[in-house]
Design an enzyme around this catalytic site. Structure first.
Site, short mmCIF file in Angstrom:
data_model
loop_
_atom_site.label_atom_id
_atom_site.label_comp_id
_atom_site.label_asym_id
_atom_site.label_seq_id
_atom_site.Cartn_x
_atom_site.Cartn_y
_atom_site.Cartn_z
CG ASP A 183 -12.19 49.21 -22.28
OD1 ASP A 183 -13.26 49.66 -22.74
OD2 ASP A 183 -11.73 49.59 -21.17
CB VAL A 185 -17.22 50.32 -21.82
CG1 VAL A 185 -17.92 49.07 -21.33
CG2 VAL A 185 -15.97 50.58 -20.99
CE LYS A 186 -11.94 53.75 -21.96
NZ LYS A 186 -11.89 52.63 -20.99
CB THR A 187 -15.62 56.34 -28.56
OG1 THR A 187 -15.93 57.16 -27.43
CG2 THR A 187 -16.32 56.89 -29.78
CB ILE A 188 -13.78 52.78 -31.93
CG1 ILE A 188 -12.43 53.39 -31.64
CG2 ILE A 188 -14.64 53.72 -32.77
CD1 ILE A 188 -11.59 53.62 -32.90
#
Ligand SMILES: *Cc1c(COP(=O)(O)O)cnc(C)c1O
Length: 401
Positions: A183, A185-188
């Site tokens: 999603d 706001v995740k790292t990728i």
């Protein structure tokens, strides 16, 4: 969390290839798609990067957890052990397949306590679901041993910890099944998306079918495909998968910057007496997406959190009071608020939250602060931030005595 921080030409190029053909769906339309299979390519790249045999890319991390459970045949009335500190998606996925979320305490790793897990096992338990919150993991070796002894599945929610490792293995690949979220706001990121990884061919096949209405995908003729079991639509679109392909190719670059910035903050805070850091289990390496530490008391943690915010240090979380990540604010779960009727099995199996004792979790989460590590900071920004944080936290802790 660079997904929303670093986005550029590589992502645009991938997306444009999809836009040029106009084939936005991952299945079929072979003649039109000019050999672009972004979801499939992302699955192959992810499986390779995570050193597993199979990856299934789907519409979200929540979908990935739901599918992972379904793929292993978990269903009505089965108990799934999950931590008190996680994102709400954990119990949403469990409830979606009719299973029963059983909340248990966390420890100084900020993730599942193996002792609490052992105590929560009943004859209905099928799955232990550790959630690698804020970039780091539970004692997976201990959890694996408990699962092996009791014939349980180990399902890693690695949504927040892509790139971390345990025992030399990528997080998500250590258990029977692992899940990621892509999603925003995740790292990728894919914009929205998620993935299930596994070495189990049957689980993978089930996940593939289940995420597309139970289609068996055998002759690739959408009309003629069989449907061996009931499924749902959790497909990812080619546009989202295209973004993910570009982002996955940059994962190691992102992780390196994250680690560098984390280390600068960590070094500054190491010199503050009175605070301690989250325990990373032996054999584990976090992905450095957050710096998490404990104050001596709950009151000091609240005070620190407030002072960091008013000094303009953004991105520091006091999860104890957070609506989304800690059981205290999950009244929709604990008070059983549902739009329709919950099933008999769920109603009978849910804990009575008026009597559960999660004081061990409160002890850790109540004193914890987690600060997001950003990638877009300049060197001056990280250094300035480290100095400010050190000063503020030292001052707050010095009032303790
Ligand atoms: C983000 C997240 C999820 C859900 O992922 P979505 O893609 O937003 O559905 C699940 N578990 C954890 C720990 C997460 O942080």
């Amino acid at each position: 969390m660079p997904g929303f921080e670093l986005f550029g030409n590589q992502e645009r190029k991938q997306v444009n290839e999809v836009l040029e053909t106009g084939v936005l769906m991952r299945y079929g339309f072979d003649g039109m798609r000019q050999d672009h299979w972004k979801a499939l390519e992302l699955e192959n790249a992810l499986a390779a990067r995570m050193q597993v045999k199979h990856a299934q890319v789907v519409s979200s991390g929540t979908a990935a957890l739901t599918i992972a459970l379904a793929s292993a045949g978990v269903g009505a009335g089965d108990e799934v052990i999950m931590p008190t500190f996680t994102f709400v998606a954990s119990f949403e996925a469990i409830l979606a397949i009719g299973a029963v979320p059983i909340l248990v305490d966390i420890d100084d790793t900020l993730t599942l306590s193996p002792v609490a897990v052992k105590n929560a096992i009943t004859e209905k338990t099928r799955v232990v679901m550790p959630v690698h919150m804020c970039g780091s993991m539970a004692d997976l070796g201990a959890l694996k041993a408990i699962c092996d002894t009791n014939g349980l599945l180990l399902l890693e929610d690695a949504c927040q910890a892509i790139g971390g490792t345990y025992d030399g293995k990528p997080l998500g690949s250590y258990g029977h099944l692992g899940c990621f979220s892509f999603d925003y706001v995740k790292t990728i990121t894919c914009g929205e998306g998620g993935a299930i990884i596994t070495n189990n061919a049957a689980f993978h096949k089930n996940a593939d079918h289940y995420s597309d209405h139970g289609h068996d995908h055998i002759d690739n003729d959408r009309g003629a495909e069989g449907h061996p079991f009931l499924g749902y639509n959790y497909r990812i679109s080619e546009l989202n998968a295209a973004v993910g392909l570009a982002q996955l190719a940059r994962l190691d670059e992102f992780l390196a910057i994250q680690k560098k910035n984390y280390s600068i903050l960590r070094e500054a805070l190491e010199t503050v007496s009175g605070i301690t850091f989250r325990n990373v289990p032996e054999g584990g390496e976090e992905n450095y997406s957050f710096l998490s530490f404990f104050l001596p008391t709950k009151a000091l943690a609240k005070k620190t959190h407030k002072e960091l915010a008013s000094a303009g240090i953004d991105g520091c979380f006091y999860w104890f009071d957070n609506n989304w990540h800690y059981y205290r604010k999950w009244e929709h779960l604990t008070e059983r608020k549902s739009l329709g009727k919950l099933s008999k099995e769920v109603l009978a199996g849910l804990q009575d939250f008026s009597t559960t004792d999660f004081s061990a979790s409160d002890h850790w989460v109540g004193r914890n602060i987690s600060c997001l590590v950003k990638l877009s900071w300049t060197e001056e920004e990280v250094a300035g931030r480290a100095a400010k944080m050190k000063k503020i936290i030292s001052e707050v802790v010095s009032t303790f005595g």
